[in-house]
Design a protein around this motif. Structure first.
Motif, short mmCIF file in Angstrom:
data_model
loop_
_atom_site.label_atom_id
_atom_site.label_comp_id
_atom_site.label_asym_id
_atom_site.label_seq_id
_atom_site.Cartn_x
_atom_site.Cartn_y
_atom_site.Cartn_z
N LEU A 258 -11.91 9.57 -34.07
CA LEU A 258 -10.55 9.75 -33.55
C LEU A 258 -9.71 10.70 -34.38
O LEU A 258 -10.01 11.01 -35.53
CB LEU A 258 -9.84 8.40 -33.41
CG LEU A 258 -9.85 7.36 -34.52
CD1 LEU A 258 -8.98 7.77 -35.70
CD2 LEU A 258 -9.34 6.06 -33.95
N ARG B 100 -12.90 5.48 -36.70
CA ARG B 100 -12.39 6.52 -37.60
C ARG B 100 -13.15 7.85 -37.51
O ARG B 100 -12.52 8.91 -37.48
CB ARG B 100 -12.38 5.98 -39.04
CG ARG B 100 -12.17 7.00 -40.15
CD ARG B 100 -10.81 7.64 -40.12
NE ARG B 100 -10.63 8.62 -41.20
CZ ARG B 100 -11.19 9.81 -41.25
NH1 ARG B 100 -12.02 10.18 -40.30
NH2 ARG B 100 -10.96 10.62 -42.25
N PRO B 101 -14.48 7.85 -37.46
CA PRO B 101 -15.18 9.15 -37.40
C PRO B 101 -14.94 9.90 -36.10
O PRO B 101 -15.22 11.09 -36.01
CB PRO B 101 -16.66 8.78 -37.52
CG PRO B 101 -16.70 7.38 -38.01
CD PRO B 101 -15.43 6.73 -37.56
N ALA C 225 -21.36 9.79 -40.34
CA ALA C 225 -20.62 8.61 -39.89
C ALA C 225 -20.67 8.44 -38.38
O ALA C 225 -20.60 7.33 -37.87
CB ALA C 225 -19.17 8.70 -40.36
N LEU D 22 -18.70 13.18 -42.10
CA LEU D 22 -18.21 12.73 -40.80
C LEU D 22 -19.34 12.70 -39.77
O LEU D 22 -19.43 11.80 -38.94
CB LEU D 22 -17.09 13.68 -40.34
CG LEU D 22 -15.97 13.04 -39.56
CD1 LEU D 22 -15.35 11.89 -40.30
CD2 LEU D 22 -14.92 14.08 -39.22
N GLN E 70 -18.57 2.45 -34.12
CA GLN E 70 -18.89 3.83 -34.52
C GLN E 70 -19.81 4.50 -33.51
O GLN E 70 -20.01 5.70 -33.58
CB GLN E 70 -19.62 3.81 -35.88
CG GLN E 70 -18.74 4.01 -37.08
CD GLN E 70 -19.51 3.77 -38.36
OE1 GLN E 70 -19.66 2.64 -38.80
NE2 GLN E 70 -20.01 4.83 -38.99
#
Lengths: 269, 378
Positions: free
Chosen positions: A119, A116-117, A89, A86, A167
């Motif tokens: 939230l 995604r990384p 990311a 993570l 990101q």
């Protein structure tokens, strides 16, 4: 530290990506051998080399998708292999050669996946705002509600770059970002990457086949051959007839067009 | 100025996106409403002349009574709750609704939801529009387990029903574990899972054929009928077991909605976004299979709901699994209940197994979807 660009010399404290002696093999098949590279924020690095030279493998090692058997990738001095997936990311974005998207999904949702990384299960107004900003920066707002699978190759490439930018990475890795694009889209994507490096102070690392695009838009070129660095430095120093002949087995004429090397391959040796 | 135009464009995109999100909520609310209506229709229809009002009253009463009994049983007598109301429904109708129609209606809802949810997950992790809860051989394995119990056991008495269901469940889970093991060894890619699943599917059906060849005629017939997929034998207890298994599986899958989204971009991209693609794929496969096994072990294999429901819902609300998973589950529940209600009434007094009807209704629907597709996918 003197960088290859010459333009940004003397500034200190900039983000730095260091690849130190990375060696990787797929089972018993060696792919990378003792590769060391250094790139800084605002720089575009082009990785060139013939098919199977290890370009994609190198990108995957940088991104921790693959773990090098020897050597390390350092992000501002911190070893990437010691970070969580993570954490990597949150700091590195990766745009693969193609995305095997099967199911219809809106462009907005694809770009939102880049959050995604950052939230939790719900996405906040802030995440939505970030997506809007990225769409705007890439001028693809009008695609927002279109289905990703219905877009042209050039549009898809931009959306995938947007997804990586959502990101909010410090390092942007791209695998053949121009491979399926027509001339105009190639230039658009490359100019976009240049702007991202200059304005957002990103480290941009791209594997690229087109030597002329590499020569024009990259600050540094690394030429890989059979998993080793054959030559590295400024485009004009790396993309010489001699190097091209040795690595690609192709006779080429290299001239200069508006201050950048222009390569015209003639025939296989 | 350009800035003003840009801000306008940005707020327009936001508006479109928000409208898209409210459409998803609207779809979910609409499907819930549809389920309420369908429950009323399903309970009202039948040989006894129950009015719609009586049907709903009996549904509320019976459901709360069962819930009350279940809660009190879990309290072990330490506390007795009384919350079930007593509406003025004739006791004859109350009994029909409570004992016969309601378990069947609820079983249709739970099984439909489970299959649709499992289908959505399978399509996402296998990145394949043809995937369904049965792609990796779950139904064939359950069928073999049931056939083994029926053909080698005695006839279907009250106790053997549970042995058959248990056997079906065990073999379905065994199938999932075998696929899990192979994928762990050879890499958890969609290709490995699908190929291994197809191989096992043939293995299970081959073994079932063997049992049918050597078995006694009436047992073979019973085993065949089991495989049709039928909700007739639904009881409150079976409903409870299936619901508990579903309740154990669903939270994980819903929590992983983002990871399922990201998996659609490919494993490399998923990894670059911090998602361990292989691990998510394996765990989701196990939970989806368990969910499927819990659904089919009592009612047999009911096809097409798990394949078609996710597609229809995806067409309407898009591919974001945060919405797609609950919406598919609700839609699958409604679809199976509608099919079962039709199965009870089209040839009344003959009651068709719902598994036959879902295929009849599912195939034309699916062909329609394929024929009207604008692109490679639909």
């Amino acid at each position: 530290m003197v960088t290859a660009t010459g333009e940004h010399e003397g500034k200190i404290g900039r983000m730095k990506l260091r690849i130190r002696g990375v060696t990787f093999s797929y089972g018993s098949i060696p792919a990378l051998n003792d590769v060391s590279i250094e790139v800084e924020a605002s720089e575009v690095l082009g990785i060139v080399g013939p098919n199977g030279a290890g370009k994609s493998t190198l990108l995957r090692c940088i991104n921790r998708i693959l773990k090098p058997q020897r050597g390390a990738v350092l992000l501002d001095g911190a070893d990437v292999s010691e970070m969580s997936m993570l954490e990597v990311a949150r700091r590195m974005g990766y745009v693969p050669q193609n995305s095997p998207m099967v199911f219809p999904t809106t462009v907005f949702d694809v770009v939102l996946m880049g959050r995604r990384p950052h939230l939790s299960w719900r996405c906040s107004a802030d995440d939505v705002k970030k997506v809007l900003e990225v769409l705007k920066a890439l001028r693809i707002e009008d695609l927002a509600m279109r289905d990703f699978t219905e877009l042209s190759g050039g549009q898809q490439q931009k959306v995938l770059i947007a997804r990586a930018l959502a990101q909010e990475p410090e390092v942007l890795l791209l695998d053949e970002p121009t491979s399926n694009l027509d001339v105009r889209h190639q230039l658009e994507v490359m100019e976009l990457l240049r702007t991202l490096a200059d304005e957002k102070k990103l480290v941009v690392v791209m594997a690229i086949h087109d030597l002329n695009l590499a020569a024009r838009f990259a600050d540094k070129i690394v030429m890989l051959n059979a998993g080793r660095i054959f030559a590295a430095g400024k485009p004009a120093d790396v993309l010489t007839p001699k190097n091209i002949s040795k690595v690609y087995g192709v006779d080429a004429v290299v001239s200069e067009v508006s201050g950048k090397p222009f390569i015209l391959p003639l025939k296989p040796v | 100025m350009g800035g003003g135009v840009e801000v306008a464009a940005e707020s327009r995109v936001l508006e479109l996106y928000e409208r898209f999100v409210s459409k998803k909520f609207l779809f979910i609310a609409g499907t819930l409403l549809l389920i309420v209506v369908l429950v009323g229709v399903a309970v009202t229809l039948g040989s006894a002349n129950i009015t719609v009002g009586q049907a709903y009253a009996a549904v509320v009463e019976a459901t709360l009574e069962k819930l009350e009994a279940a809660v009190n049983a879990m309290m072990l007598g330490r506390l007795e709750l009384h919350f079930a109301p007593d509406f003025d429904v004739p006791s004859k109708y109350e009994k029909i609704v409570c004992d016969i129609r309601l378990p069947r209606v609820f079983m249709a809802l739970v099984v439909g939801a489970a299959l649709a949810l499992a289908g959505t997950v399978m399509q996402a992790i296998l990145r394949n529009p043809l995937a369904s809860p049965f792609t990796i051989g779950i139904s064939s394995a359950a069928g073999f387990g049931a056939a083994l119990a029926i053909i080698l056991g005695v006839s279907l008495t009250r106790s053997t029903i549970w042995i058959v269901a248990g056997n079906a469940f065990v073999f379905a889970v065994l199938d999932a574990l075998l696929i899990y093991g192979i994928s762990r060894m050879k890499g958890a890619t969609p290709e490995t899972m699908i190929l291994a699943g197809v191989a096992f599917m043939y293995l299970w059906s081959g073994m079932t054929s063997f049992l049918q060849y050597v078995g006694e005629a009436h047992a073979v017939q019973e085993a065949l009928i089991w495989m049709f997929g039928d909700l007739t034998k639904a009881t409150w207890l079976k409903l409870g077991v299936t619901s508990l298994i579903a309740a154990a599986c669903i939270p994980y899958l819903v929590l992983k909605a983002w990871d399922l989204n990201v998996l659609m971009l490919g494993d490399e991209t998923a990894k670059s976004l911090g998602v361990d693609a292989g691990r998510v794929r394996l765990a989701s496969m196990l939970f989806a299979s368990l969910l499927t096994a819990g659904a089919v072990c009592f009612v047999g294999t009911i096809g097409f709901v798990g394949l078609v429901a996710p597609h229809i819902v995806r067409m309407i609300i898009g591919g974001d699994h945060r919405f797609l998973l609950p919406a598919s589950a609700l839609f699958g529940a409604a679809l199976l209940l509608a099919c079962d209600t039709a199965a009870r009434t089209v040839l009344a007094p003959v009651i068709l197994p719902v598994g036959i009807l879902t295929s009849f209704m599912g195939v034309p629907l699916f062909l329609y979807l394929i024929l009207r597709r604008r692109r490679e996918y639909w």
